[in-house]
Design a protein around this motif. Sequence first.
Motif, PDB file in Angstrom:
ATOM      1  N   ALA A 133      22.076  16.071 -41.038  1.00  0.00           N
ATOM      2  CA  ALA A 133      22.612  16.942 -42.089  1.00  0.00           C
ATOM      3  C   ALA A 133      24.128  17.076 -41.984  1.00  0.00           C
ATOM      4  O   ALA A 133      24.817  17.162 -43.002  1.00  0.00           O
ATOM      5  N   ALA A 134      24.658  17.065 -40.770  1.00  0.00           N
ATOM      6  CA  ALA A 134      26.097  17.197 -40.559  1.00  0.00           C
ATOM      7  C   ALA A 134      26.840  15.868 -40.698  1.00  0.00           C
ATOM      8  O   ALA A 134      28.071  15.841 -40.663  1.00  0.00           O
ATOM      9  N   GLY A 135      26.102  14.765 -40.861  1.00  0.00           N
ATOM     10  CA  GLY A 135      26.729  13.456 -40.981  1.00  0.00           C
ATOM     11  C   GLY A 135      27.165  12.872 -39.649  1.00  0.00           C
ATOM     12  O   GLY A 135      27.909  11.899 -39.608  1.00  0.00           O
ATOM     13  N   GLU A 136      26.683  13.445 -38.552  1.00  0.00           N
ATOM     14  CA  GLU A 136      27.055  12.961 -37.226  1.00  0.00           C
ATOM     15  C   GLU A 136      26.304  11.694 -36.840  1.00  0.00           C
ATOM     16  O   GLU A 136      26.794  10.908 -36.029  1.00  0.00           O
ATOM     17  N   ILE A 137      25.111  11.526 -37.385  1.00  0.00           N
ATOM     18  CA  ILE A 137      24.370  10.284 -37.212  1.00  0.00           C
ATOM     19  C   ILE A 137      23.873   9.863 -38.589  1.00  0.00           C
ATOM     20  O   ILE A 137      23.667  10.706 -39.464  1.00  0.00           O
ATOM     21  N   PRO A 138      23.713   8.562 -38.797  1.00  0.00           N
ATOM     22  CA  PRO A 138      23.357   8.096 -40.139  1.00  0.00           C
ATOM     23  C   PRO A 138      21.929   8.450 -40.531  1.00  0.00           C
ATOM     24  O   PRO A 138      21.034   8.555 -39.691  1.00  0.00           O
ATOM     25  N   GLY A 139      21.764   8.646 -41.817  1.00  0.00           N
ATOM     26  CA  GLY A 139      20.456   8.847 -42.417  1.00  0.00           C
ATOM     27  C   GLY A 139      20.514   8.272 -43.817  1.00  0.00           C
ATOM     28  O   GLY A 139      21.582   8.265 -44.441  1.00  0.00           O
ATOM     29  N   ASP A 140      19.407   7.783 -44.311  1.00  0.00           N
ATOM     30  CA  ASP A 140      19.343   7.229 -45.666  1.00  0.00           C
ATOM     31  C   ASP A 140      19.158   8.394 -46.637  1.00  0.00           C
ATOM     32  O   ASP A 140      18.059   8.657 -47.114  1.00  0.00           O
ATOM     33  N   ILE A 141      20.262   9.095 -46.894  1.00  0.00           N
ATOM     34  CA  ILE A 141      20.233  10.330 -47.668  1.00  0.00           C
ATOM     35  C   ILE A 141      20.054  10.041 -49.150  1.00  0.00           C
ATOM     36  O   ILE A 141      20.759   9.221 -49.723  1.00  0.00           O
ATOM     37  N   VAL A 142      19.082  10.738 -49.750  1.00  0.00           N
ATOM     38  CA  VAL A 142      18.803  10.582 -51.179  1.00  0.00           C
ATOM     39  C   VAL A 142      19.214  11.811 -51.982  1.00  0.00           C
ATOM     40  O   VAL A 142      19.292  11.752 -53.205  1.00  0.00           O
ATOM     41  N   TYR A 143      19.478  12.924 -51.290  1.00  0.00           N
ATOM     42  CA  TYR A 143      19.930  14.143 -51.956  1.00  0.00           C
ATOM     43  C   TYR A 143      20.574  15.039 -50.902  1.00  0.00           C
ATOM     44  O   TYR A 143      20.111  15.091 -49.757  1.00  0.00           O
ATOM     45  N   ASP A 149      23.032  18.955 -50.820  1.00  0.00           N
ATOM     46  CA  ASP A 149      23.908  19.974 -51.359  1.00  0.00           C
ATOM     47  C   ASP A 149      24.253  20.909 -50.203  1.00  0.00           C
ATOM     48  O   ASP A 149      24.009  20.567 -49.034  1.00  0.00           O
ATOM     49  N   GLN A 150      24.776  22.071 -50.486  1.00  0.00           N
ATOM     50  CA  GLN A 150      25.211  22.969 -49.415  1.00  0.00           C
ATOM     51  C   GLN A 150      24.056  23.562 -48.613  1.00  0.00           C
ATOM     52  O   GLN A 150      24.252  24.040 -47.493  1.00  0.00           O
ATOM     53  N   ASP A 151      22.842  23.499 -49.135  1.00  0.00           N
ATOM     54  CA  ASP A 151      21.695  24.133 -48.484  1.00  0.00           C
ATOM     55  C   ASP A 151      20.625  23.180 -47.982  1.00  0.00           C
ATOM     56  O   ASP A 151      19.911  23.493 -47.039  1.00  0.00           O
ATOM     57  N   VAL A 152      20.485  22.032 -48.641  1.00  0.00           N
ATOM     58  CA  VAL A 152      19.337  21.142 -48.421  1.00  0.00           C
ATOM     59  C   VAL A 152      19.806  19.700 -48.307  1.00  0.00           C
ATOM     60  O   VAL A 152      20.745  19.286 -48.990  1.00  0.00           O
ATOM     61  N   VAL A 153      19.132  18.951 -47.448  1.00  0.00           N
ATOM     62  CA  VAL A 153      19.363  17.511 -47.324  1.00  0.00           C
ATOM     63  C   VAL A 153      18.005  16.818 -47.400  1.00  0.00           C
ATOM     64  O   VAL A 153      17.028  17.293 -46.817  1.00  0.00           O
ATOM     65  N   ALA A 154      17.945  15.709 -48.115  1.00  0.00           N
ATOM     66  CA  ALA A 154      16.725  14.906 -48.206  1.00  0.00           C
ATOM     67  C   ALA A 154      17.073  13.459 -47.861  1.00  0.00           C
ATOM     68  O   ALA A 154      18.092  12.943 -48.319  1.00  0.00           O
ATOM     69  N   PHE A 155      16.233  12.850 -47.047  1.00  0.00           N
ATOM     70  CA  PHE A 155      16.493  11.472 -46.632  1.00  0.00           C
ATOM     71  C   PHE A 155      15.179  10.737 -46.422  1.00  0.00           C
ATOM     72  O   PHE A 155      14.133  11.353 -46.174  1.00  0.00           O
ATOM     73  N   ASN A 156      15.241   9.418 -46.535  1.00  0.00           N
ATOM     74  CA  ASN A 156      14.056   8.588 -46.362  1.00  0.00           C
ATOM     75  C   ASN A 156      13.620   8.597 -44.901  1.00  0.00           C
ATOM     76  O   ASN A 156      14.448   8.515 -43.986  1.00  0.00           O
ATOM     77  N   ASP A 157      12.312   8.722 -44.694  1.00  0.00           N
ATOM     78  CA  ASP A 157      11.736   8.710 -43.352  1.00  0.00           C
ATOM     79  C   ASP A 157      11.892   7.314 -42.757  1.00  0.00           C
ATOM     80  O   ASP A 157      11.684   6.312 -43.458  1.00  0.00           O
ATOM     81  N   ILE A 158      12.240   7.241 -41.470  1.00  0.00           N
ATOM     82  CA  ILE A 158      12.413   5.922 -40.845  1.00  0.00           C
ATOM     83  C   ILE A 158      11.078   5.258 -40.508  1.00  0.00           C
ATOM     84  O   ILE A 158      11.050   4.073 -40.199  1.00  0.00           O
ATOM     85  N   HIS A 159       9.983   6.020 -40.556  1.00  0.00           N
ATOM     86  CA  HIS A 159       8.639   5.472 -40.350  1.00  0.00           C
ATOM     87  C   HIS A 159       7.767   5.885 -41.535  1.00  0.00           C
ATOM     88  O   HIS A 159       6.848   6.706 -41.393  1.00  0.00           O
ATOM     89  N   PRO A 160       8.018   5.309 -42.719  1.00  0.00           N
ATOM     90  CA  PRO A 160       7.320   5.767 -43.924  1.00  0.00           C
ATOM     91  C   PRO A 160       5.810   5.553 -43.849  1.00  0.00           C
ATOM     92  O   PRO A 160       5.337   4.529 -43.354  1.00  0.00           O
ATOM     93  N   GLN A 161       5.093   6.554 -44.357  1.00  0.00           N
ATOM     94  CA  GLN A 161       3.643   6.511 -44.411  1.00  0.00           C
ATOM     95  C   GLN A 161       3.127   6.294 -45.833  1.00  0.00           C
ATOM     96  O   GLN A 161       1.925   6.369 -46.077  1.00  0.00           O
ATOM     97  N   ALA A 162       4.049   6.039 -46.737  1.00  0.00           N
ATOM     98  CA  ALA A 162       3.724   5.787 -48.140  1.00  0.00           C
ATOM     99  C   ALA A 162       4.918   5.045 -48.738  1.00  0.00           C
ATOM    100  O   ALA A 162       6.005   5.027 -48.148  1.00  0.00           O
ATOM    101  N   PRO A 163       4.737   4.429 -49.911  1.00  0.00           N
ATOM    102  CA  PRO A 163       5.870   3.747 -50.545  1.00  0.00           C
ATOM    103  C   PRO A 163       7.097   4.658 -50.718  1.00  0.00           C
ATOM    104  O   PRO A 163       8.234   4.189 -50.616  1.00  0.00           O
ATOM    105  N   HIS A 164       6.859   5.929 -50.982  1.00  0.00           N
ATOM    106  CA  HIS A 164       7.939   6.915 -51.034  1.00  0.00           C
ATOM    107  C   HIS A 164       7.632   7.958 -49.972  1.00  0.00           C
ATOM    108  O   HIS A 164       6.569   8.597 -50.014  1.00  0.00           O
ATOM    109  N   HIS A 165       8.523   8.106 -48.998  1.00  0.00           N
ATOM    110  CA  HIS A 165       8.339   9.086 -47.925  1.00  0.00           C
ATOM    111  C   HIS A 165       9.707   9.670 -47.601  1.00  0.00           C
ATOM    112  O   HIS A 165      10.516   9.056 -46.924  1.00  0.00           O
ATOM    113  N   ILE A 166       9.945  10.851 -48.148  1.00  0.00           N
ATOM    114  CA  ILE A 166      11.237  11.522 -48.015  1.00  0.00           C
ATOM    115  C   ILE A 166      11.053  12.794 -47.208  1.00  0.00           C
ATOM    116  O   ILE A 166      10.093  13.541 -47.424  1.00  0.00           O
TER     117      ILE A 166
END
Length: 113
Positions: free
Chosen positions: A10-20, A22-39
């Motif tokens: 969330a702080a940008g200190e390590i990479p994440g595949d962020i999809v959304y 804002d100031q309160d919430v962060v959403a990113f793709n799971d590195i071990h997806p269990q479905a075609p879309h796993h956020i």
Amino acid sequence: MADCLFCKIAAGEIPGDIVYQDQDVVAFNDIHPQAPHHILIIPRAHIASMAELKPEHGDILMKVFTVANQLARDLKLDSGYRFVTNIGPDAGQSVNHLHFHLLGGRQFGWPPG
């Protein structure tokens, strides 16, 4: 929290595949997806799990659910999706930061697990 993986994403200190974000919430793709879309959707504020929620967290939870709904619409998950959180190691929580899994793009069985 200094040693929390999701706080670091969330702080940008390590990479994440962020999809959304804002100031309160962060959403990113799971590195071990269990479905075609796993956020994973997390509050920026460190809350260990749902078991730690307090009444004053109501606004951030509303934001998390609103973001999940928007992402599901954006992904065209019209036929359905799953939105879950795990609480504690017996339920499969591996990172002690409240996070919700938005899963879609395939049919899910019941009961889960």
